[in-house]
Design a protein around this motif. Structure first.
Motif, mmCIF file in Angstrom:
data_model
loop_
_atom_site.group_PDB
_atom_site.id
_atom_site.type_symbol
_atom_site.label_atom_id
_atom_site.label_comp_id
_atom_site.label_asym_id
_atom_site.label_seq_id
_atom_site.Cartn_x
_atom_site.Cartn_y
_atom_site.Cartn_z
ATOM 1 N N SER A 24 26.853 43.592 73.614
ATOM 2 C CA SER A 24 27.317 44.989 73.733
ATOM 3 C C SER A 24 27.730 45.430 75.051
ATOM 4 N N LYS A 25 28.936 46.157 75.316
ATOM 5 C CA LYS A 25 29.162 46.530 76.969
ATOM 6 C C LYS A 25 29.648 47.935 76.344
ATOM 7 N N ASN A 26 29.239 48.997 77.181
ATOM 8 C CA ASN A 26 29.657 50.151 76.990
ATOM 9 C C ASN A 26 30.043 51.011 78.288
ATOM 10 N N PHE A 27 31.065 51.729 78.105
ATOM 11 C CA PHE A 27 31.613 52.429 79.224
ATOM 12 C C PHE A 27 31.493 53.808 78.941
ATOM 13 N N LYS A 28 31.736 54.647 79.872
ATOM 14 C CA LYS A 28 31.795 56.210 79.420
ATOM 15 C C LYS A 28 33.030 56.673 79.432
ATOM 16 N N MET A 29 34.009 55.809 79.898
ATOM 17 C CA MET A 29 35.279 56.556 79.700
ATOM 18 C C MET A 29 36.022 55.186 79.000
ATOM 19 N N LYS A 30 37.240 55.589 78.275
ATOM 20 C CA LYS A 30 37.871 54.532 77.734
ATOM 21 C C LYS A 30 38.419 53.260 78.538
ATOM 22 N N VAL A 31 38.301 52.277 78.188
ATOM 23 C CA VAL A 31 38.677 50.976 78.958
ATOM 24 C C VAL A 31 40.210 50.925 78.971
ATOM 25 N N PHE A 32 40.781 50.295 79.884
ATOM 26 C CA PHE A 32 42.138 49.820 80.126
ATOM 27 C C PHE A 32 42.617 48.834 79.027
ATOM 28 N N GLN A 33 41.888 47.802 78.961
ATOM 29 C CA GLN A 33 42.103 46.713 78.464
ATOM 30 C C GLN A 33 41.113 45.729 78.323
ATOM 31 N N VAL A 34 40.968 44.840 77.186
ATOM 32 C CA VAL A 34 40.034 44.045 76.739
ATOM 33 C C VAL A 34 40.789 42.706 76.514
ATOM 34 N N VAL A 35 40.395 41.713 76.892
ATOM 35 C CA VAL A 35 41.117 40.333 76.687
ATOM 36 C C VAL A 35 40.086 39.094 76.439
ATOM 37 N N GLU A 36 40.186 38.339 75.299
ATOM 38 C CA GLU A 36 39.245 37.191 75.249
ATOM 39 C C GLU A 36 39.962 36.243 75.752
ATOM 40 N N ILE A 37 39.459 35.465 76.851
ATOM 41 C CA ILE A 37 39.797 34.225 77.440
ATOM 42 C C ILE A 37 39.275 33.146 76.632
ATOM 43 N N LYS A 38 40.050 32.854 75.576
ATOM 44 C CA LYS A 38 39.347 31.817 74.714
ATOM 45 C C LYS A 38 39.054 30.410 75.336
ATOM 46 N N PHE A 39 39.990 29.953 76.220
ATOM 47 C CA PHE A 39 39.765 28.603 76.768
ATOM 48 C C PHE A 39 38.502 28.494 77.761
#
Length: 124
Positions: A24-39
């Motif tokens: 889990s990663k938690n931030f105080k403010m809404k994040v702009f973007q989350v991407v899974e870098i599968k490769f």
């Protein structure tokens, strides 16, 4: 191996599974973007620059360790706004938050293996 990547409804809490463990990663403010870098089996998170300043892009390995938190290449930029992610490509286009008063945003290439910004230009 990363599985079950989830962003909660607040946009501030990101989690994934790896080997039957929850990361889990938690931030105080809404994040702009989350991407899974599968490769590369990594997670990239762009947080709000108001929370983390110019170092608002984080790349985590599958175990949740931060392997990159790159500094902006110049004082002209005060953070990353977005990544135009394409899977299986080590060179990615990122849009930067710029101090310039311009009708265009600044973009550049970002290398997911060396964590270097290069080839700066304006978006059109």
């Amino acid at each position: 191996m990363i599985s079950n990547l989830t962003v909660d409804s607040s946009g501030r809490n990101i989690s994934w599974m790896n080997c039957n463990s929850t990361i889990s990663k938690n931030f105080k403010m809404k994040v702009f973007q989350v991407v899974e870098i599968k490769f590369l089996n990594q997670i990239l998170i762009i947080s709000d620059y108001k929370e983390n300043g110019e170092k608002n892009m984080f790349i985590y390995d599958e175990n949740g360790y931060c392997i990159a938190n790159p500094k902006m290449p110049s004082s002209e930029f005060y953070g990353v706004y977005a990544i135009w992610y394409r899977d299986n490509n080590k060179l990615q286009t990122v849009v930067l938050l710029s101090n310039a008063n311009s009708s265009y945003e600044k973009k550049c290439m970002f290398n997911l293996e060396t964590f270097v910004f290069s080839n700066f230009s304006e978006t059109k």
